[in-house]
Each structure stands twice: as C-alpha cells, then as structure tokens.
Design a protein around this motif. Structure first.
Motif, PDB file in Angstrom:
ATOM      1  N   PHE A 167       0.831  -1.207   0.000  1.00 20.32           N
ATOM      2  CA  PHE A 167       0.000   0.000   0.000  1.00 20.32           C
ATOM      3  C   PHE A 167       0.865   1.256   0.000  1.00 20.32           C
ATOM      4  O   PHE A 167       0.617   2.197  -0.755  1.00 20.32           O
ATOM      5  CB  PHE A 167      -0.913  -0.011   1.226  1.00 20.32           C
ATOM      6  N   SER A 168       1.891   1.263   0.849  1.00 18.13           N
ATOM      7  CA  SER A 168       2.742   2.448   0.992  1.00 18.13           C
ATOM      8  C   SER A 168       3.467   2.785  -0.304  1.00 18.13           C
ATOM      9  O   SER A 168       3.510   3.954  -0.721  1.00 18.13           O
ATOM     10  CB  SER A 168       3.754   2.234   2.122  1.00 18.13           C
ATOM     11  N   VAL A 169       4.037   1.773  -0.949  1.00 18.46           N
ATOM     12  CA  VAL A 169       4.764   2.013  -2.197  1.00 18.46           C
ATOM     13  C   VAL A 169       3.811   2.478  -3.299  1.00 18.46           C
ATOM     14  O   VAL A 169       4.082   3.454  -4.013  1.00 18.46           O
ATOM     15  CB  VAL A 169       5.530   0.745  -2.638  1.00 18.46           C
ATOM     16  N   ALA A 170       2.675   1.775  -3.432  1.00 16.23           N
ATOM     17  CA  ALA A 170       1.732   2.107  -4.501  1.00 16.23           C
ATOM     18  C   ALA A 170       1.081   3.473  -4.287  1.00 16.23           C
ATOM     19  O   ALA A 170       1.087   4.332  -5.180  1.00 16.23           O
ATOM     20  CB  ALA A 170       0.663   1.019  -4.598  1.00 16.23           C
ATOM     21  N   ARG A 171       0.525   3.660  -3.085  1.00 17.07           N
ATOM     22  CA  ARG A 171      -0.281   4.870  -2.841  1.00 17.07           C
ATOM     23  C   ARG A 171       0.538   6.107  -2.501  1.00 17.07           C
ATOM     24  O   ARG A 171       0.099   7.229  -2.744  1.00 17.07           O
ATOM     25  CB  ARG A 171      -1.271   4.606  -1.701  1.00 17.07           C
ATOM     26  N   MET A 172       1.719   5.921  -1.887  1.00 16.38           N
ATOM     27  CA  MET A 172       2.487   7.081  -1.435  1.00 16.38           C
ATOM     28  C   MET A 172       3.732   7.349  -2.282  1.00 16.38           C
ATOM     29  O   MET A 172       4.489   8.278  -2.000  1.00 16.38           O
ATOM     30  CB  MET A 172       2.882   6.907   0.035  1.00 16.38           C
TER      31      MET A 172
END
Length: 233
Positions: A167-172
């Motif tokens: 989630f962190s890599v994709a969204r942020m």
C-alpha cells in the motif's frame, strides 16, 4: 457515453451481485462481510490484470498522457465502475456506512464515470486502477484471516506487513506522481478532482496503516521477550 460501456456496467453489476450470492450459498457459515471481501478480491485481481494488459508500451507504462481512451481501456474501466457501484450498495445494505469509505466510493464512481463520458485519460485511469487495487487482495486477506481464527499469529503479522508495504509504495510513491501529472496537465476538472480526492483518502489510510503496524510490532515484542526469558530460565 458509448452503448457498449453501458452494457458492460449493467452486465458487471449483474455479475458481481451474482458472485456475491454464490459466495453466500457456498459459505453459509461465513459473514456477509467475508463473502463481500471474497468478491472484492476477485475484482482486485481482475483489475490489476486488466490494467497490465492495457499497457501499450512497457518502456513507458503511463504513455500516452491525455490521449483518447482505447476501447479496451473503456471496457476495463466500465467493469471497475460496475464493481464500485455494487460495493457501495453492499456497504450500504450491511450498514457499513463510514465517511472514508463513502468518499472513496463517491470519488471513484464520479471520476471513472467522467473518464468514460469524456473518453479521455484512459492511460492515467488504468494506472490509477493498478495503484489502488494492487494492495487490495492483501487487505481483504488480512480481514478474512481474522474471521477464520488466524489472528495474532506470524502468518497474520506477515500479511499485515506485506499489505502495509504494498500500500505504501503504490499509494504514497506511485499515487503522488500520478496525482501531480494529472493536476499539472490540461485534464477535465472532474478527472483532477478524482485524482486529488483519491490521494487525500490514500494519505488518510496510510496514516491509519502506520498506526496499525506500530501497534502490531509493539504487541509482538513483549511476547518475543517473554518467550526468550522463559527459555533462559
């Protein structure tokens, strides 16, 4: 809006609703939410697959920008639009009406609908679909494991960490880049509003996920220390 898009949305609504009813029939002892998450996982896997198949040139996956949408892109977006409508209805019927979820559904439905109406920005919207759905299977898996009784275990922690990392890599990382491109290019206002809205929701969820990971890791350390002390004695 093209006739085939309307047809795909209506057919998709029927498909996701039927899939949910099938899940309920196959797993009568499982909760309403569990069956809905099973359907959501099906969509997430399909969405990631469709977004990958829509890439014309892997040397530049987000090219061309601000171009007319291809028929494949519009069909894929219509399928996701039908799912968003289905999921919003499911959450409403189950009483799970939370502000963040409602904003997520509203922004997604309006944004995808605008993209299909304008028949533009297909590349960017497919990239957005990949970014938002790549972590969804792990999100649903972690919640389904809880209902299956797999809680506070190494497997549960592993899924939590994998979800948080994805989630962190994709969204942020990917999300802000795509939002910047969308806001600084001559796109329709609804497309820009969708990009900004989704990024704000992503940032909110990112903060909640950080708190979850800190809590899980903090909970794990005392248990590990206790085991070590027992072994020493």
């Amino acid at each position: 809006m093209e006739d085939f898009v309307v047809s795909y949305v209506v057919t998709g609504l029927a498909f996701w609703s039927t899939a949910f009813l099938v899940m309920r029939a196959l797993m009568p002892k499982r909760s309403y939410e569990f069956c809905n998450r099973a359907v959501s996982t099906m969509h997430a896997v399909a969405a990631v697959g469709m977004s990958c198949l829509s890439v014309a040139d892997w040397s530049c996956p987000v090219c061309p920008l601000n171009a007319p949408s291809s028929q494949r892109q519009m069909k894929s977006l219509a399928v996701t639009l039908s799912y968003m409508i289905y999921d919003a209805a499911c959450c409403h019927l189950s009483g799970d009406v939370r502000l963040d979820n409602t904003v997520h559904h509203l922004v997604s439905i309006v944004g995808i609908g605008a993209g299909l109406a304008y028949q533009r920005c297909g590349t960017e919207m497919m990239a957005c679909m990949f970014i938002t759905e790549i972590s969804s299977p792990l999100l649903h898996l972690r919640e389904m494991l809880k209902e299956l009784g797999v809680k506070d275990t190494d497997l549960n922690l592993t899924v939590d960490i994998l979800f948080a990392a994805t989630f962190s890599v994709a969204r942020m990382v990917g999300g802000p880049y795509l939002t910047y491109v969308t806001l600084t290019t001559d796109y329709p206002i609804l497309i820009k509003a969708m990009a900004a809205g989704l990024q704000l929701v992503s940032a909110y969820w990112f903060l909640r996920i950080l708190r979850m990971v800190r809590y899980k890791l903090g909970k794990k350390r005392p248990a590990a220390t206790k085991v070590a002390c027992n072994l020493e004695t």
